[in-house]
Scaffold this motif. Sequence first.
Motif: not given
Length: 164
Positions: A52-59, A75-86
Amino acid sequence: MLTEIPYIKQTVETVVGDGNAGSSSSSEVEFKEAGVVMNVTPTIQEGGVIEVKIEQKLSNVVDFFESIPVLDTRAISTVMLVQDQHTVVLGGLQQRSILEDDTGVPLLMDIPLVGRLFRSDGDAKQKRQLLIIFITPRVLDSGQAAALAHQLDYEYPRPCGSRA
Protein backbone atom coordinates in the motif's frame (compact mmCIF):
# COMPACT_ATOMS: atom_id res chain seq x y z
CA MET A 1 -11.38 18.31 0.06
CA LEU A 2 -9.91 20.51 -2.63
CA THR A 3 -10.55 24.14 -3.43
CA GLU A 4 -9.68 25.57 -6.83
CA ILE A 5 -8.19 29.07 -6.64
CA PRO A 6 -8.55 30.97 -9.93
CA TYR A 7 -5.97 33.41 -11.28
CA ILE A 8 -5.38 35.11 -14.62
CA LYS A 9 -2.34 34.01 -16.60
CA GLN A 10 -1.16 36.59 -19.11
CA THR A 11 1.15 35.79 -22.00
CA VAL A 12 2.90 38.42 -24.14
CA GLU A 13 4.52 37.39 -27.42
CA THR A 14 6.86 39.74 -29.31
CA VAL A 15 7.72 39.12 -32.97
CA VAL A 16 10.70 40.86 -34.59
CA GLY A 17 11.72 40.34 -38.20
CA ASP A 18 12.12 42.03 -41.59
CA GLY A 19 12.06 45.49 -40.03
CA ASN A 20 8.63 44.87 -38.52
CA ALA A 21 7.98 44.42 -34.85
CA GLY A 22 4.79 43.50 -33.14
CA SER A 23 3.42 41.97 -30.03
CA SER A 24 0.30 40.20 -28.95
CA SER A 25 -1.01 39.33 -25.54
CA SER A 26 -3.51 36.81 -24.28
CA SER A 27 -5.13 36.12 -20.95
CA GLU A 28 -6.61 32.92 -19.66
CA VAL A 29 -7.98 31.74 -16.34
CA GLU A 30 -5.99 28.97 -14.67
CA PHE A 31 -6.50 27.25 -11.34
CA LYS A 32 -4.33 26.06 -8.48
CA GLU A 33 -5.70 23.40 -6.16
CA ALA A 34 -5.40 23.78 -2.39
CA GLY A 35 -6.74 21.60 0.40
CA VAL A 36 -6.35 18.08 1.74
CA VAL A 37 -5.54 15.20 -0.65
CA MET A 38 -4.89 11.54 0.07
CA ASN A 39 -4.03 9.01 -2.64
CA VAL A 40 -3.88 5.28 -1.85
CA THR A 41 -2.39 2.84 -4.37
CA PRO A 42 -2.62 -0.87 -3.52
CA THR A 43 -0.63 -3.60 -5.29
CA ILE A 44 -1.37 -7.28 -4.63
CA GLN A 45 1.74 -9.39 -3.92
CA GLU A 46 2.09 -13.15 -3.47
CA GLY A 47 0.71 -14.88 -0.37
CA GLY A 48 -2.13 -12.43 0.35
CA VAL A 49 0.24 -9.52 1.04
CA ILE A 50 -0.75 -6.09 -0.23
CA GLU A 51 1.73 -3.28 -0.85
CA VAL A 52 0.00 0.00 0.00
CA LYS A 53 1.43 3.34 -1.10
CA ILE A 54 -0.14 6.33 0.65
CA GLU A 55 0.48 9.95 -0.33
CA GLN A 56 -0.96 12.77 1.77
CA LYS A 57 -0.83 16.45 0.91
CA LEU A 58 -2.09 19.54 2.75
CA SER A 59 -1.85 22.95 1.07
CA ASN A 60 -3.30 26.42 1.50
CA VAL A 61 -2.86 29.91 0.07
CA VAL A 62 -0.42 32.01 2.11
CA ASP A 63 0.10 34.98 -0.21
CA PHE A 64 -0.29 36.29 -3.75
CA PHE A 65 2.59 37.21 -6.10
CA GLU A 66 1.40 39.39 -8.99
CA SER A 67 -2.12 37.98 -8.53
CA ILE A 68 -0.85 34.37 -8.65
CA PRO A 69 -1.64 32.38 -5.48
CA VAL A 70 1.37 31.19 -3.47
CA LEU A 71 0.71 27.84 -1.78
CA ASP A 72 2.25 26.42 1.39
CA THR A 73 2.28 22.65 0.83
CA ARG A 74 3.18 19.82 3.19
CA ALA A 75 3.35 16.29 1.91
CA ILE A 76 4.24 12.85 3.17
CA SER A 77 4.30 9.44 1.50
CA THR A 78 4.51 5.95 2.94
CA VAL A 79 4.86 2.48 1.46
CA MET A 80 3.99 -0.56 3.59
CA LEU A 81 3.22 -4.26 3.31
CA VAL A 82 -0.04 -5.42 4.91
CA GLN A 83 -1.58 -8.88 5.18
CA ASP A 84 -5.03 -9.32 3.61
CA GLN A 85 -7.76 -8.04 6.00
CA HIS A 86 -5.29 -6.68 8.57
CA THR A 87 -5.63 -3.05 9.74
CA VAL A 88 -2.89 -0.43 9.69
CA VAL A 89 -3.18 2.81 11.69
CA LEU A 90 -1.33 5.92 10.52
CA GLY A 91 -0.84 9.39 11.95
CA GLY A 92 -1.61 12.31 9.65
CA LEU A 93 -0.86 15.92 8.87
CA GLN A 94 -1.57 18.98 10.96
CA GLN A 95 -1.23 22.65 10.07
CA ARG A 96 -1.69 25.76 12.18
CA SER A 97 -1.54 29.32 10.94
CA ILE A 98 -2.05 32.78 12.41
CA LEU A 99 -3.14 35.56 10.09
CA GLU A 100 -2.59 39.17 11.18
CA ASP A 101 -4.38 41.99 9.39
CA ASP A 102 -4.19 45.75 10.04
CA THR A 103 -6.75 47.95 8.28
CA GLY A 104 -7.49 51.63 8.64
CA VAL A 105 -7.12 55.14 7.26
CA PRO A 106 -3.97 55.37 5.13
CA LEU A 107 -1.16 57.50 6.59
CA LEU A 108 -3.15 58.32 9.78
CA MET A 109 -2.98 54.70 10.96
CA ASP A 110 0.85 54.83 10.81
CA ILE A 111 1.27 57.80 13.20
CA PRO A 112 2.87 56.67 16.48
CA LEU A 113 0.51 56.51 19.49
CA VAL A 114 -2.40 58.32 17.78
CA GLY A 115 -2.50 55.85 14.86
CA ARG A 116 -4.36 53.28 17.00
CA LEU A 117 -7.45 55.49 16.77
CA PHE A 118 -7.45 55.17 12.99
CA ARG A 119 -6.84 51.43 12.56
CA SER A 120 -8.19 48.07 13.54
CA ASP A 121 -6.05 45.01 14.14
CA GLY A 122 -7.36 41.56 13.32
CA ASP A 123 -5.92 38.16 14.17
CA ALA A 124 -7.31 34.88 12.88
CA LYS A 125 -6.16 31.43 13.89
CA GLN A 126 -6.71 28.52 11.57
CA LYS A 127 -6.12 24.84 12.23
CA ARG A 128 -6.42 22.11 9.61
CA GLN A 129 -5.75 18.47 10.22
CA LEU A 130 -5.90 15.04 8.68
CA LEU A 131 -5.23 12.98 11.77
CA ILE A 132 -5.71 9.26 12.15
CA ILE A 133 -6.19 6.93 9.22
CA PHE A 134 -7.28 3.30 9.48
CA ILE A 135 -6.62 1.16 6.40
CA THR A 136 -7.85 -2.43 6.04
CA PRO A 137 -7.08 -3.78 2.56
CA ARG A 138 -9.00 -6.80 1.28
CA VAL A 139 -8.29 -8.99 -1.74
CA LEU A 140 -11.54 -9.81 -3.56
CA ASP A 141 -12.24 -12.53 -6.12
CA SER A 142 -14.06 -11.53 -9.32
CA GLY A 143 -17.53 -12.39 -7.93
CA GLN A 144 -17.00 -10.30 -4.78
CA ALA A 145 -15.62 -7.40 -6.85
CA ALA A 146 -18.67 -7.44 -9.17
CA ALA A 147 -21.08 -7.47 -6.19
CA LEU A 148 -19.24 -4.59 -4.54
CA ALA A 149 -19.22 -2.56 -7.78
CA HIS A 150 -22.97 -3.12 -8.16
CA GLN A 151 -23.60 -2.05 -4.54
CA LEU A 152 -21.47 1.10 -4.95
CA ASP A 153 -23.27 2.01 -8.20
CA TYR A 154 -26.59 1.69 -6.35
CA GLU A 155 -25.50 3.72 -3.29
CA TYR A 156 -23.49 6.36 -5.19
CA PRO A 157 -24.98 6.74 -8.68
CA ARG A 158 -22.83 8.48 -11.27
CA PRO A 159 -23.99 11.84 -12.67
CA CYS A 160 -25.53 11.74 -16.14
CA GLY A 161 -22.96 11.72 -18.92
CA SER A 162 -20.06 10.47 -16.75
CA ARG A 163 -18.14 7.29 -17.48
CA ALA A 164 -16.53 4.72 -15.23
